[in-house]
Design a protein around this motif. Sequence first.
Motif, PDB file in Angstrom:
ATOM      1  N   GLU A  94       1.071  -0.868   0.031  1.00 11.97           N
ATOM      2  CA  GLU A  94       0.078  -0.499  -0.094  1.00 11.97           C
ATOM      3  C   GLU A  94       0.887   1.008  -0.341  1.00 11.97           C
ATOM      4  OE1 GLU A  94      -3.691   2.282   2.434  1.00 11.97           O
ATOM      5  OE2 GLU A  94      -2.660  -0.159   3.426  1.00 11.97           O
ATOM      6  N   ARG A  95       1.632   1.532   1.123  1.00 12.64           N
ATOM      7  CA  ARG A  95       2.524   2.958   0.564  1.00 12.64           C
ATOM      8  C   ARG A  95       4.440   1.857   1.022  1.00 12.64           C
ATOM      9  NH1 ARG A  95       1.361   6.364   5.678  1.00 12.64           N
ATOM     10  NH2 ARG A  95       2.388   7.474   4.878  1.00 12.64           N
ATOM     11  N   VAL A  96       4.631   1.281   0.378  1.00 11.43           N
ATOM     12  CA  VAL A  96       5.978   0.779  -0.104  1.00 11.43           C
ATOM     13  C   VAL A  96       6.466   0.030  -1.722  1.00 11.43           C
ATOM     14  CG1 VAL A  96       6.629   0.300   2.394  1.00 11.43           C
ATOM     15  CG2 VAL A  96       6.038  -1.553   1.381  1.00 11.43           C
ATOM     16  N   ARG A  97       7.127   0.330  -1.952  1.00  9.77           N
ATOM     17  CA  ARG A  97       7.724  -0.128  -2.926  1.00  9.77           C
ATOM     18  C   ARG A  97       8.722  -0.540  -3.141  1.00  9.77           C
ATOM     19  NH1 ARG A  97       5.408   4.138  -7.380  1.00  9.77           N
ATOM     20  NH2 ARG A  97       6.933   6.003  -7.094  1.00  9.77           N
ATOM     21  N   SER A 132       2.234  10.190   1.593  1.00 12.48           N
ATOM     22  CA  SER A 132       0.863  11.041   1.924  1.00 12.48           C
ATOM     23  C   SER A 132      -0.740   9.346   2.015  1.00 12.48           C
ATOM     24  CB  SER A 132       0.736  12.116   0.909  1.00 12.48           C
ATOM     25  OG  SER A 132      -1.278  11.946   1.071  1.00 12.48           O
ATOM     26  N   LYS A 133      -1.409   9.345   2.794  1.00 11.12           N
ATOM     27  CA  LYS A 133      -2.196   7.620   2.770  1.00 11.12           C
ATOM     28  C   LYS A 133      -3.265   8.689   1.852  1.00 11.12           C
ATOM     29  CE  LYS A 133      -1.899   6.671   7.847  1.00 11.12           C
ATOM     30  NZ  LYS A 133      -3.389   6.623   8.695  1.00 11.12           N
ATOM     31  N   ASP A 136      -0.980  10.595  -3.927  1.00  9.77           N
ATOM     32  CA  ASP A 136       0.227   9.426  -5.181  1.00  9.77           C
ATOM     33  C   ASP A 136       1.211  10.476  -4.957  1.00  9.77           C
ATOM     34  OD1 ASP A 136       1.305   8.082  -5.819  1.00  9.77           O
ATOM     35  OD2 ASP A 136       0.228   8.272  -8.104  1.00  9.77           O
ATOM     36  N   LEU A 137       1.713  10.991  -4.065  1.00  9.67           N
ATOM     37  CA  LEU A 137       2.893  11.917  -3.137  1.00  9.67           C
ATOM     38  C   LEU A 137       4.469  10.794  -3.064  1.00  9.67           C
ATOM     39  CD1 LEU A 137       5.086  13.824  -3.061  1.00  9.67           C
ATOM     40  CD2 LEU A 137       4.113  13.628  -0.777  1.00  9.67           C
ATOM     41  N   TRP A 138       5.628   9.929  -4.409  1.00  9.70           N
ATOM     42  CA  TRP A 138       6.320   9.021  -3.181  1.00  9.70           C
ATOM     43  C   TRP A 138       7.901   9.652  -3.514  1.00  9.70           C
ATOM     44  CZ3 TRP A 138       5.632   3.644  -3.063  1.00  9.70           C
ATOM     45  CH2 TRP A 138       4.013   3.579  -3.007  1.00  9.70           C
ATOM     46  N   LEU A 139       8.403   8.818  -2.613  1.00  2.00           N
ATOM     47  CA  LEU A 139       9.873   8.976  -2.171  1.00  2.00           C
ATOM     48  C   LEU A 139      10.768   7.785  -2.969  1.00  2.00           C
ATOM     49  CD1 LEU A 139      12.190  10.668  -1.594  1.00  2.00           C
ATOM     50  CD2 LEU A 139      11.755  10.508   1.315  1.00  2.00           C
ATOM     51  N   ASN A 182       1.509  12.490  -8.804  1.00  2.00           N
ATOM     52  CA  ASN A 182       0.743  12.360  -9.712  1.00  2.00           C
ATOM     53  C   ASN A 182      -0.301  13.008  -9.322  1.00  2.00           C
ATOM     54  OD1 ASN A 182       1.816  10.285 -11.607  1.00  2.00           O
ATOM     55  ND2 ASN A 182       2.259   9.531  -9.911  1.00  2.00           N
ATOM     56  N   THR A 183      -1.251  13.771  -9.813  1.00  2.92           N
ATOM     57  CA  THR A 183      -2.301  14.302  -9.543  1.00  2.92           C
ATOM     58  C   THR A 183      -3.902  13.356  -9.142  1.00  2.92           C
ATOM     59  OG1 THR A 183      -2.999  15.538 -11.923  1.00  2.92           O
ATOM     60  CG2 THR A 183      -1.799  16.938 -10.294  1.00  2.92           C
TER      61      THR A 183
END
Length: 382
Positions: A94-97, A132-133, A136-139, A182-183
Amino acid sequence: MKPFVYVMLTTACAAATLPCWAQTTTDTTIVTTTTPTPPANGGLTISGYAEAYYTHDFTAPKTSQERPGFLYNHKRNREININLAFLKAAYSAERVRANLAIQVGTYAQYNYAAEQPLLRNVFEANAGVKLSKSRDLWLDAGIFGSHIGFESAISKDCWTLTRSLVAENSPYYLSGAKLTYNTPNGKWTLLGSVVNGWQRIAKLPGYSGPALSTQVQYKPNANVVLNWSTFLGSDRPDSLKQTRFYNNVYAILNSNRKVSAILGFDIGADRKPVDSNNQRFGTGSYVWYSPVAIVRYSISDALKLAGRVEYYDDKNGVIIATGTPNGFKTWGYSLNVDYFILPSAVFRIEGKLYNSQDAIFESTSNLSRTNTSLTTSLAVSF
């Protein structure tokens, strides 16, 4: 030239008569991807890719085993070889890749020659976390494919069999950390990154860095992609004080299912260096640029044609040094035919002509202003 034209016409006619009853998919998207999309609920995905090729350089002497020095894909001449093959593991939750891909082939041999030996077989190695929960903001950090340009080393995902001059001479990969947003409506992608340098895993000796790179991509609808990417840094030691600023702009247009086009323009500038007394070699910068246009026509889901016209102007030899009076000023023309045997397997054939202002190409008698070649490939992904 006559044998080359004859072969081109013969192969194009033969390809046009290939049966189109093989298993196919409808190509309605602008950009394709080889890597399968991870499951929505997360998990591990294993994928792979392999491309075998044969290139015949009609201009080079029979004993020459390599294509010109400014090319890094499909490099070997008159021999069957592997351009790129990799095996990739992608993990998504869900929040890691995370992604890890190990590569072999002549692309890795030539394009990663400056890297540390243990890293030359790393096509991709990165980890990311969603910050962010609700957004769509990734580091992401590590080694990843470059966002500069519309072509990658994965030939099956590109409209032409071989890469354009601008792709061969700008970053295929970057190493560092990037923020990607991504918006919610899917129309905008914004990216900012801190990287080790201009296509560098290990920093260039003498360069303290880091470099910065950005991307702004806009998709107003399913048929249009507009992109602007930049690089700000250097590919020279600090002692030369040569800042590099590079711009990559392109548009991908797919007005209907039959005809699509890519229009691109890249321009870069390296500030003129300083000497041992800290005095600059003149004012201003060394500038190079490259426009490119590609048009693709889909005869059917299985059979596609693409033509390319490109120009690369590097009169000061910043990226491509020739040692000739006019530097590297070269036009490129190509025509390719693609036959999708299966959705995951494609046979391709491409004829290409380079025409340079100076005689820079190795030939059977001295140097030549032109270079002609024919390349075929078979690419399979899973």
